[in-house]
Design a protein around this motif. Structure first.
Motif, PDB file in Angstrom:
ATOM      1  N   PRO A  39       5.541   4.388   3.241  1.00 38.59           N
ATOM      2  CA  PRO A  39       4.457   4.108   2.279  1.00 38.59           C
ATOM      3  C   PRO A  39       4.529   2.654   1.821  1.00 38.59           C
ATOM      4  CG  PRO A  39       5.576   6.166   1.734  1.00 38.59           C
ATOM      5  CD  PRO A  39       6.386   5.504   2.806  1.00 38.59           C
ATOM      6  N   ALA A  40       3.402   1.967   1.863  1.00 34.36           N
ATOM      7  CA  ALA A  40       3.472   0.540   1.563  1.00 34.36           C
ATOM      8  C   ALA A  40       2.240   0.006   0.856  1.00 34.36           C
ATOM      9  CB  ALA A  40       3.696  -0.240   2.867  1.00 34.36           C
ATOM     10  N   TRP A  41       1.059   0.251   1.379  1.00 37.95           N
ATOM     11  CA  TRP A  41      -0.145  -0.415   0.883  1.00 37.95           C
ATOM     12  C   TRP A  41      -0.854   0.433  -0.153  1.00 37.95           C
ATOM     13  CZ3 TRP A  41      -0.809  -5.356   1.807  1.00 37.95           C
ATOM     14  CH2 TRP A  41      -0.204  -5.928   2.933  1.00 37.95           C
ATOM     15  N   PRO A  42      -1.118  -0.136  -1.327  1.00 39.81           N
ATOM     16  CA  PRO A  42      -1.864   0.625  -2.339  1.00 39.81           C
ATOM     17  C   PRO A  42      -3.321   0.792  -1.945  1.00 39.81           C
ATOM     18  CG  PRO A  42      -1.517  -1.628  -3.080  1.00 39.81           C
ATOM     19  CD  PRO A  42      -0.746  -1.480  -1.798  1.00 39.81           C
ATOM     20  N   LEU A  43      -3.875   1.970  -2.261  1.00 43.73           N
ATOM     21  CA  LEU A  43      -5.276   2.265  -2.025  1.00 43.73           C
ATOM     22  C   LEU A  43      -5.940   2.574  -3.361  1.00 43.73           C
ATOM     23  CD1 LEU A  43      -4.814   4.585   1.090  1.00 43.73           C
ATOM     24  CD2 LEU A  43      -5.319   2.130   1.089  1.00 43.73           C
ATOM     25  N   VAL A  44      -7.236   2.823  -3.348  1.00 47.30           N
ATOM     26  CA  VAL A  44      -7.953   3.104  -4.590  1.00 47.30           C
ATOM     27  C   VAL A  44      -7.421   4.364  -5.251  1.00 47.30           C
ATOM     28  CG1 VAL A  44     -10.196   3.670  -5.598  1.00 47.30           C
ATOM     29  CG2 VAL A  44     -10.026   1.939  -3.779  1.00 47.30           C
ATOM     30  N   ASN A  45      -7.183   5.412  -4.464  1.00 45.75           N
ATOM     31  CA  ASN A  45      -6.730   6.700  -5.019  1.00 45.75           C
ATOM     32  C   ASN A  45      -5.369   7.129  -4.480  1.00 45.75           C
ATOM     33  OD1 ASN A  45      -9.080   7.207  -6.615  1.00 45.75           O
ATOM     34  ND2 ASN A  45     -10.174   7.711  -4.720  1.00 45.75           N
ATOM     35  N   GLY A  46      -4.535   6.200  -4.153  1.00 49.04           N
ATOM     36  CA  GLY A  46      -3.219   6.571  -3.640  1.00 49.04           C
ATOM     37  C   GLY A  46      -2.567   5.405  -2.940  1.00 49.04           C
TER      38      GLY A  46
END
Length: 290
Positions: A54-61
């Motif tokens: 897990p590495a890149w932030p997203l809008v909802n996760g």
């Protein structure tokens, strides 16, 4: 500057890049190869990490990564496993009364261990890490209890608190005889001398007979005719020289003048029933339980 016109710095013997600022010439000193290869390796490692974890932030996760690994998820799982293990170990405590827990050595030891941790987290701020209390905070080691020191009484005090707002709270007020103009300053001083005499420390020349009359008229209803207090009212024993706020003359006068109204929170809404039971057992076994 063409290749055949390369300039060599005469001090360092290093070729210049041809760049110059205010007469300062830039030397062409390339980075060491080991440093470059290390840098390239970290770039490759970083790309691999982005893909696998897990590495890149997203809008909802966030991106989950091919491996789907999560330290947070592992931590939550480990915590839930610990809770389940403790519930298994404490299964008997959940249904047992505090009296039954005290009577069973295995349950008692488990409750004491759990209660010690809960005491440090919730009670030590007021009662001290060793439970010896302080001015205005009861010593839990001395077998002198305002509301009773039996295991059931301790459990109930923990559950409902004192002046806590709980519907079943323990509630008892020390009247402010001076502030409410019930007694004069001189009467309060006379009464204070008599109260001191109850534990053997009256000042010389005190009018103890007058003090006794004042005590009988104003204090017996709560502290009893023998001045040993009433646990059902939370009134202290005045004969044992154990003082919550201090037993010197000035403090006793202050107490009679302005009253006392200590507060202890109700733990029922903050801690689970098992933890409250464990706390009661721990406090009782500290040495002051009745």
């Amino acid at each position: 500057m063409s290749d055949h016109e390369k300039e060599i710095d005469h001090l360092s013997g290093v070729e210049t890049t041809g760049h110059s600022w205010d007469g300062l010439k830039e030397l062409n000193n390339p980075l060491p190869r080991w440093w470059l290869w290390t840098w390239y390796a970290t770039i490759i490692w970083g790309i691999g990490y982005w893909v696998l974890y897990p590495a890149w932030p997203l809008v909802n996760g966030y991106t989950q990564g091919l491996l789907g690994h999560s330290n947070r998820a592992e931590g939550i799982a480990a915590y839930n496993e610990l809770v389940e293990t403790r519930l298994e170990q404490a299964s008997g405590l959940q249904s047992a009364s505090v009296e039954e827990i005290l009577g069973d050595e295995n349950m008692r030891q488990f409750a004491v261990a759990q209660g010690a941790a809960a005491f440090g987290d919730n009670c030590a701020a007021c009662h001290g890490t060793g439970a010896a209390g302080g001015e205005g905070y009861p010593n839990l080691l001395d077998d002198d209890w305002l509301w009773g020191g039996t295991i059931d009484a301790i459990h109930e005090t923990l559950r409902v608190g004192i002046r806590s707002g709980h519907e079943d709270e323990r509630f008892g007020n020390m009247t402010a005889f001076g502030r409410d103009e019930i007694l004069s300053k001189e009467e309060i001083e006379t009464l204070a001398s008599y109260v001191q005499s109850l534990s053997g420390s009256a000042p010389e020349g005190a009018d103890l007979d007058a003090g006794k009359v004042l005590f009988e008229e104003n204090c017996v209803a709560c502290h009893g005719e023998d001045a040993k207090g009433m646990q059902e009212l939370g009134s202290p024993n005045l004969t044992d020289a154990i003082w919550l706020y201090g037993g010197d003359r000035e403090t006793i006068i202050e107490t009679i003048t302005n009253g006392r109204a200590g507060v202890m929170p109700s733990w029922e809404a903050r801690l689970d029933p098992l933890t409250i039971k464990s706390l009661a057992v721990y406090v009782h076994t500290r040495g002051g339980g009745q």
